[in-house]
Design a protein around this motif. Sequence first.
Motif, PDB file in Angstrom:
ATOM      1  N   THR A 312     -12.462  15.727  -3.912  1.00 49.22           N
ATOM      2  CA  THR A 312     -13.390  15.096  -4.173  1.00 49.22           C
ATOM      3  C   THR A 312     -12.538  13.821  -3.821  1.00 49.22           C
ATOM      4  O   THR A 312     -12.611  12.510  -4.757  1.00 49.22           O
ATOM      5  N   PRO A 313     -12.502  13.370  -2.539  1.00 45.97           N
ATOM      6  CA  PRO A 313     -12.341  11.647  -1.933  1.00 45.97           C
ATOM      7  C   PRO A 313     -13.042  10.756  -2.920  1.00 45.97           C
ATOM      8  O   PRO A 313     -14.175  10.300  -2.728  1.00 45.97           O
ATOM      9  N   ASP A 314     -11.768  10.606  -3.376  1.00 43.80           N
ATOM     10  CA  ASP A 314     -12.314   8.749  -4.191  1.00 43.80           C
ATOM     11  C   ASP A 314     -12.548   7.991  -3.364  1.00 43.80           C
ATOM     12  O   ASP A 314     -11.903   6.825  -2.738  1.00 43.80           O
ATOM     13  N   ARG A 315     -13.358   7.996  -2.966  1.00 43.68           N
ATOM     14  CA  ARG A 315     -14.348   6.729  -1.797  1.00 43.68           C
ATOM     15  C   ARG A 315     -14.446   4.750  -2.166  1.00 43.68           C
ATOM     16  O   ARG A 315     -13.403   4.259  -1.452  1.00 43.68           O
ATOM     17  N   LYS A 316     -14.410   4.776  -3.535  1.00 46.09           N
ATOM     18  CA  LYS A 316     -14.253   3.583  -3.970  1.00 46.09           C
ATOM     19  C   LYS A 316     -12.862   3.281  -3.270  1.00 46.09           C
ATOM     20  O   LYS A 316     -12.341   2.053  -3.092  1.00 46.09           O
ATOM     21  N   SER A 317     -12.037   3.592  -4.268  1.00 46.91           N
ATOM     22  CA  SER A 317     -10.440   3.500  -4.034  1.00 46.91           C
ATOM     23  C   SER A 317     -10.158   3.103  -2.269  1.00 46.91           C
ATOM     24  O   SER A 317      -9.235   3.208  -2.386  1.00 46.91           O
ATOM     25  N   LEU A 318     -10.621   4.251  -1.943  1.00 41.54           N
ATOM     26  CA  LEU A 318      -9.955   4.624  -0.719  1.00 41.54           C
ATOM     27  C   LEU A 318     -10.102   3.698   0.366  1.00 41.54           C
ATOM     28  O   LEU A 318      -9.689   3.094   1.278  1.00 41.54           O
ATOM     29  N   VAL A 319     -11.580   3.197   0.233  1.00 40.10           N
ATOM     30  CA  VAL A 319     -11.907   1.725   1.061  1.00 40.10           C
ATOM     31  C   VAL A 319     -10.905   0.730   1.007  1.00 40.10           C
ATOM     32  O   VAL A 319     -10.673   0.046   1.436  1.00 40.10           O
ATOM     33  N   GLN A 320     -10.180   0.515  -0.718  1.00 41.01           N
ATOM     34  CA  GLN A 320      -9.660  -0.600  -0.716  1.00 41.01           C
ATOM     35  C   GLN A 320      -8.183  -0.388  -0.189  1.00 41.01           C
ATOM     36  O   GLN A 320      -7.478  -1.382   0.441  1.00 41.01           O
ATOM     37  N   LEU A 321      -8.080   0.477   0.136  1.00 43.25           N
ATOM     38  CA  LEU A 321      -6.932   0.846   0.552  1.00 43.25           C
ATOM     39  C   LEU A 321      -7.056   1.314   2.638  1.00 43.25           C
ATOM     40  O   LEU A 321      -6.040  -0.113   2.816  1.00 43.25           O
ATOM     41  N   PHE A 322      -8.334   1.357   2.821  1.00 46.43           N
ATOM     42  CA  PHE A 322      -8.461   1.209   4.503  1.00 46.43           C
ATOM     43  C   PHE A 322      -8.569  -0.078   4.427  1.00 46.43           C
ATOM     44  O   PHE A 322      -7.735  -0.750   5.929  1.00 46.43           O
ATOM     45  N   ASP A 323      -9.114  -0.966   4.013  1.00 43.31           N
ATOM     46  CA  ASP A 323      -9.057  -2.950   4.506  1.00 43.31           C
ATOM     47  C   ASP A 323      -7.372  -3.127   4.558  1.00 43.31           C
ATOM     48  O   ASP A 323      -7.228  -3.935   5.157  1.00 43.31           O
ATOM     49  N   LEU A 324      -6.731  -2.622   3.108  1.00 43.82           N
ATOM     50  CA  LEU A 324      -5.348  -3.347   3.510  1.00 43.82           C
ATOM     51  C   LEU A 324      -4.567  -2.835   4.910  1.00 43.82           C
ATOM     52  O   LEU A 324      -4.021  -3.420   5.345  1.00 43.82           O
ATOM     53  N   MET A 325      -4.918  -1.679   5.351  1.00 49.81           N
ATOM     54  CA  MET A 325      -4.154  -0.886   6.300  1.00 49.81           C
ATOM     55  C   MET A 325      -4.918  -2.142   7.163  1.00 49.81           C
ATOM     56  O   MET A 325      -4.535  -2.405   8.429  1.00 49.81           O
ATOM     57  N   GLU A 326      -6.157  -2.014   6.964  1.00 46.79           N
ATOM     58  CA  GLU A 326      -6.933  -2.500   8.610  1.00 46.79           C
ATOM     59  C   GLU A 326      -6.719  -4.139   8.792  1.00 46.79           C
ATOM     60  O   GLU A 326      -6.366  -4.675   9.723  1.00 46.79           O
ATOM     61  N   ALA A 327      -6.280  -4.478   7.448  1.00 47.43           N
ATOM     62  CA  ALA A 327      -5.554  -6.100   7.341  1.00 47.43           C
ATOM     63  C   ALA A 327      -4.072  -6.692   7.479  1.00 47.43           C
ATOM     64  O   ALA A 327      -3.521  -7.049   7.264  1.00 47.43           O
ATOM     65  N   GLY A 328      -3.488  -5.379   7.742  1.00 48.05           N
ATOM     66  CA  GLY A 328      -2.215  -5.242   8.038  1.00 48.05           C
ATOM     67  C   GLY A 328      -0.938  -5.136   7.263  1.00 48.05           C
ATOM     68  O   GLY A 328       0.095  -5.596   6.720  1.00 48.05           O
ATOM     69  N   GLN A 329      -2.181  -5.332   5.708  1.00 48.51           N
ATOM     70  CA  GLN A 329      -0.687  -5.414   4.352  1.00 48.51           C
ATOM     71  C   GLN A 329      -1.104  -3.742   4.077  1.00 48.51           C
ATOM     72  O   GLN A 329       0.165  -3.817   2.550  1.00 48.51           O
TER      73      GLN A 329
END
Length: 384
Positions: A312-329
């Motif tokens: 079961t994906p932890d969607r709230k935490s995953l979104v934070q990680l995905f946004d960091l990736m998108e921002a190049g961080q």
Amino acid sequence: MRTGIADMVAVARIMNATLVIPQLDKSSFWQDSSTFSNIFDETHFIKSLEKDVRIVKRLPKELESLPRARKHFTSWGGLGYYEEMTTLWKEYQIIHVAKSDSRLANNDLPLDIQRLRCRALYHALRFSPSIESLGKKLVERLRSRAQRYIALHLRYEKDMLSFTGCTYGLTVAESEELRTMREKTSHWKVKNINPTEQRDAGLCPLTPKEVGIFLKALGYPPSTLIYIAAGEIYGGDSHLSELTSLFPNIVSKEMLATPKELKDFSNHASQTAALDYIISIESDIFVPSHSGNMARAVEGHRRFLGHRKTITPDRKSLVQLFDLMEAGQLEESSLSLPVMQLHRQRFGGPRRRGSGPPGIKGRVRLRLEESFYQNPYPECICKS
């Protein structure tokens, strides 16, 4: 549908009532005209529960013209509530229950009632012979392609995106189409939704691209066989390609079954969803992209069958990680470790059902408790 029926079996037992085989909702988004016997094995259902509850296929003719109580039972009602409802028998011989979903409490019910719910759901409520037969054939065809497969409940469908107001990754035209649909759907009460807030709170289904990144971070190779357990993906290949570019070995029921085999199921979303349910139950790994009704029901059924692996994906935490990736961080190559750490306890292992967040009381707490059907432990699962 399945969990609502199981609840009504238990309610009939508590109220010492005869249960009439229910009529199914035909006015939902899917506009499915299926009857109970089109989806479930009616005879098996009645026979399996004959020692618990009297069930009849239809209302006896001598009762058809009598006045009846049309009742919306309260959500998450306990034993005391339904014992009070038996006073309706003083004035009426028939109670028409207009809604069946989430009518019964998750916790604090007698053990025999909890076990009856499981008996109804996991033993009595078997799919119709035609659905069972094709479902097993499709599982066999998946097994012939690979020893193991993932069933991905990709809830990236038009109704879910519109209902939740989730528009991340969509075009302006697609977002407007979903907003218009929500406005026109009268029984969806919330109309104005902030899509960014929804996504940040983990309330949106993962997009096909996000699912792909997630599975890759968990260590699954590109050759992994993935079955898409879902209806039509919104935007079709334009969005699904973001997943297939990472995992090309993706199949659906339309790819596994012949047109002739699927002909009788066309325009019957509940029956095709039943095929997805069977394939998801039998999969080596089940991954839901959103915690909706079907995802919870499948997870609970897999727990009942021996805690089969469910991620079961932890969607709230995953979104934070995905946004960091998108921002190049954050580099994608560095994503695996935090994703694995986040999901160490989210693989469907044995655990007691959650009783709700601390400090919250009343009806809000009842709503936030973990669903009995998502995790029927300990009442219906032997400790050994």
